[in-house]
Design an enzyme around this catalytic site. Structure first.
Site, PDB file in Angstrom:
ATOM      1  N   HIS A 166      12.070  11.136  -2.333  1.00 58.38           N
ATOM      2  CA  HIS A 166      12.817   9.980  -2.852  1.00 58.38           C
ATOM      3  C   HIS A 166      14.246  10.380  -3.222  1.00 58.38           C
ATOM      4  O   HIS A 166      15.192   9.642  -2.945  1.00 58.38           O
ATOM      5  CB  HIS A 166      12.109   9.369  -4.066  1.00 58.38           C
ATOM      6  CG  HIS A 166      10.950   8.507  -3.711  1.00 58.38           C
ATOM      7  ND1 HIS A 166      11.093   7.182  -3.379  1.00 58.38           N
ATOM      8  CD2 HIS A 166       9.633   8.765  -3.645  1.00 58.38           C
ATOM      9  CE1 HIS A 166       9.906   6.674  -3.111  1.00 58.38           C
ATOM     10  NE2 HIS A 166       8.997   7.614  -3.266  1.00 58.38           N
TER      11      HIS A 166
ATOM     12  N   ARG B 230       2.743   4.381   1.157  1.00 52.32           N
ATOM     13  CA  ARG B 230       3.531   4.713   2.342  1.00 52.32           C
ATOM     14  C   ARG B 230       3.813   3.502   3.233  1.00 52.32           C
ATOM     15  O   ARG B 230       3.930   3.619   4.445  1.00 52.32           O
ATOM     16  CB  ARG B 230       2.856   5.800   3.183  1.00 52.32           C
ATOM     17  CG  ARG B 230       2.326   7.001   2.443  1.00 52.32           C
ATOM     18  CD  ARG B 230       3.413   7.832   1.798  1.00 52.32           C
ATOM     19  NE  ARG B 230       2.919   9.089   1.292  1.00 52.32           N
ATOM     20  CZ  ARG B 230       2.290   9.262   0.123  1.00 52.32           C
ATOM     21  NH1 ARG B 230       2.076   8.245  -0.644  1.00 52.32           N
ATOM     22  NH2 ARG B 230       1.909  10.463  -0.257  1.00 52.32           N
ATOM     23  N   SER B 231       3.924   2.327   2.627  1.00 51.21           N
ATOM     24  CA  SER B 231       4.176   1.111   3.411  1.00 51.21           C
ATOM     25  C   SER B 231       5.659   0.815   3.597  1.00 51.21           C
ATOM     26  O   SER B 231       6.012  -0.136   4.284  1.00 51.21           O
ATOM     27  CB  SER B 231       3.499  -0.091   2.738  1.00 51.21           C
ATOM     28  OG  SER B 231       4.055  -0.313   1.453  1.00 51.21           O
ATOM     29  N   GLY B 232       6.528   1.626   2.974  1.00 49.66           N
ATOM     30  CA  GLY B 232       7.966   1.421   3.107  1.00 49.66           C
ATOM     31  C   GLY B 232       8.600   0.680   1.948  1.00 49.66           C
ATOM     32  O   GLY B 232       9.747   0.239   2.039  1.00 49.66           O
TER      33      GLY B 232
ATOM     34  N   ASP C   3      11.079   2.411  -9.856  1.00 50.84           N
ATOM     35  CA  ASP C   3      10.044   2.905  -8.961  1.00 50.84           C
ATOM     36  C   ASP C   3       9.178   3.903  -9.733  1.00 50.84           C
ATOM     37  O   ASP C   3       9.629   5.016  -9.991  1.00 50.84           O
ATOM     38  CB  ASP C   3      10.699   3.565  -7.747  1.00 50.84           C
ATOM     39  CG  ASP C   3       9.773   3.756  -6.576  1.00 50.84           C
ATOM     40  OD1 ASP C   3       8.570   3.482  -6.712  1.00 50.84           O
ATOM     41  OD2 ASP C   3      10.258   4.189  -5.519  1.00 50.84           O
TER      42      ASP C   3
ATOM     43  N   ALA D  56      13.234   6.154 -12.528  1.00 53.75           N
ATOM     44  CA  ALA D  56      12.120   6.883 -11.928  1.00 53.75           C
ATOM     45  C   ALA D  56      11.006   7.084 -12.944  1.00 53.75           C
ATOM     46  O   ALA D  56      11.243   7.595 -14.035  1.00 53.75           O
ATOM     47  CB  ALA D  56      12.611   8.234 -11.417  1.00 53.75           C
TER      48      ALA D  56
ATOM     49  N   ARG E 241      17.893   9.081  -1.406  1.00 49.97           N
ATOM     50  CA  ARG E 241      18.986   8.454  -2.160  1.00 49.97           C
ATOM     51  C   ARG E 241      20.262   9.294  -2.171  1.00 49.97           C
ATOM     52  O   ARG E 241      21.265   8.879  -2.745  1.00 49.97           O
ATOM     53  CB  ARG E 241      18.550   8.227  -3.615  1.00 49.97           C
ATOM     54  CG  ARG E 241      17.442   7.246  -3.797  1.00 49.97           C
ATOM     55  CD  ARG E 241      17.249   6.874  -5.256  1.00 49.97           C
ATOM     56  NE  ARG E 241      17.245   7.978  -6.191  1.00 49.97           N
ATOM     57  CZ  ARG E 241      16.170   8.647  -6.584  1.00 49.97           C
ATOM     58  NH1 ARG E 241      15.001   8.357  -6.103  1.00 49.97           N
ATOM     59  NH2 ARG E 241      16.266   9.615  -7.470  1.00 49.97           N
TER      60      ARG E 241
ATOM     61  N   SER F  23       9.689   1.642  -1.148  1.00 53.69           N
ATOM     62  CA  SER F  23      10.864   2.246  -1.787  1.00 53.69           C
ATOM     63  C   SER F  23      12.083   2.204  -0.875  1.00 53.69           C
ATOM     64  O   SER F  23      13.185   1.861  -1.320  1.00 53.69           O
ATOM     65  CB  SER F  23      10.571   3.685  -2.207  1.00 53.69           C
ATOM     66  OG  SER F  23       9.553   3.707  -3.181  1.00 53.69           O
TER      67      SER F  23
ATOM     68  N   GLY G 128       0.814  -1.211   0.000  1.00 53.78           N
ATOM     69  CA  GLY G 128       0.000   0.000   0.000  1.00 53.78           C
ATOM     70  C   GLY G 128       0.846   1.259   0.000  1.00 53.78           C
ATOM     71  O   GLY G 128       2.072   1.224   0.175  1.00 53.78           O
TER      72      GLY G 128
END
Length: 190
Positions: free
Chosen positions: A53, A14-16, A87, A37, A57, A18, A12
């Site tokens: 993001h 914002r579930s982590g 992503d 990207a 990085r 990335s 889902g």
């Protein structure tokens, strides 16, 4: 020819996903880090997500390839042994779904267009797998949400569901992120 590893990470918003995908690749000892990207800063929220993001990085030495559509066009930039994070699949699909919108004929309304894009994508993933050491694909889980959808949203849901199934078939690992916890559905624990 030696093939690399393909991992798909879904979950889902914002579930982590990335952050986990980035750690998965930065924890490997060798290989150039490549970030493909698919996001387009079309509104303030998306711009903030893209900026976050990039910030995440910053400390690692990532080569970023901006490729919101036509993923196959990133192939010439990949080198043997690369560690690649794409992503994300769902953002790419939304971009491709409405490709041609400005001209009045979005892909979603052109017969066979989405089927061709799916075929090209799966072929591209197999081509990448022949070059890179590890390809990690991030995707959002969008199938468990509302009960009724408009026509285009339903086409999107069905297409992403089909792509998830096909990519999981060819992947070495399939991971679902839930509240920051990786759940391994296919493959060994990484």
């Amino acid at each position: 020819m030696v093939q690399g590893t393909v991992t798909i990470i879904s979950g889902g918003a914002r579930s982590g996903k990335s952050a986990y995908a980035e750690r998965l690749l930065t924890d490997q000892s060798a290989g150039r880090l490549v970030y493909i990207a698919s996001g387009i800063a079309s509104d303030d929220e998306m711009k903030q997500r893209i900026d976050k993001h990039k910030e995440d990085r910053r400390d690692a030495d990532w080569l970023t390839i901006e490729q919101p559509k036509n993923l196959h066009e990133a192939l010439p930039f990949l080198q043997p042994g690369d560690l690649v994070l794409w992503d994300c699949l769902t953002t790419w699909l939304a971009n491709e779904l409405y490709e041609g919108y400005d001209e009045g004929t979005p892909c979603v309304h052109r017969p066979g267009c989405l089927e061709q894009k799916q075929k090209q994508l799966l072929h591209t993933i197999m081509q990448m797998n022949e070059v890179v050491a590890h390809l990690v694909i991030v995707s959002n889980e969008v199938l468990d949400e509302w009960v009724r959808y408009g026509e285009e949203t339903e086409i999107y849901r069905q297409t992403i569901g089909t792509l998830h199934q096909r990519i999981v078939e060819l992947a070495d690992q399939a991971i679902e992120m839930d509240h920051g916890i990786p759940i391994i559905w296919k493959g060994e624990k990484l």
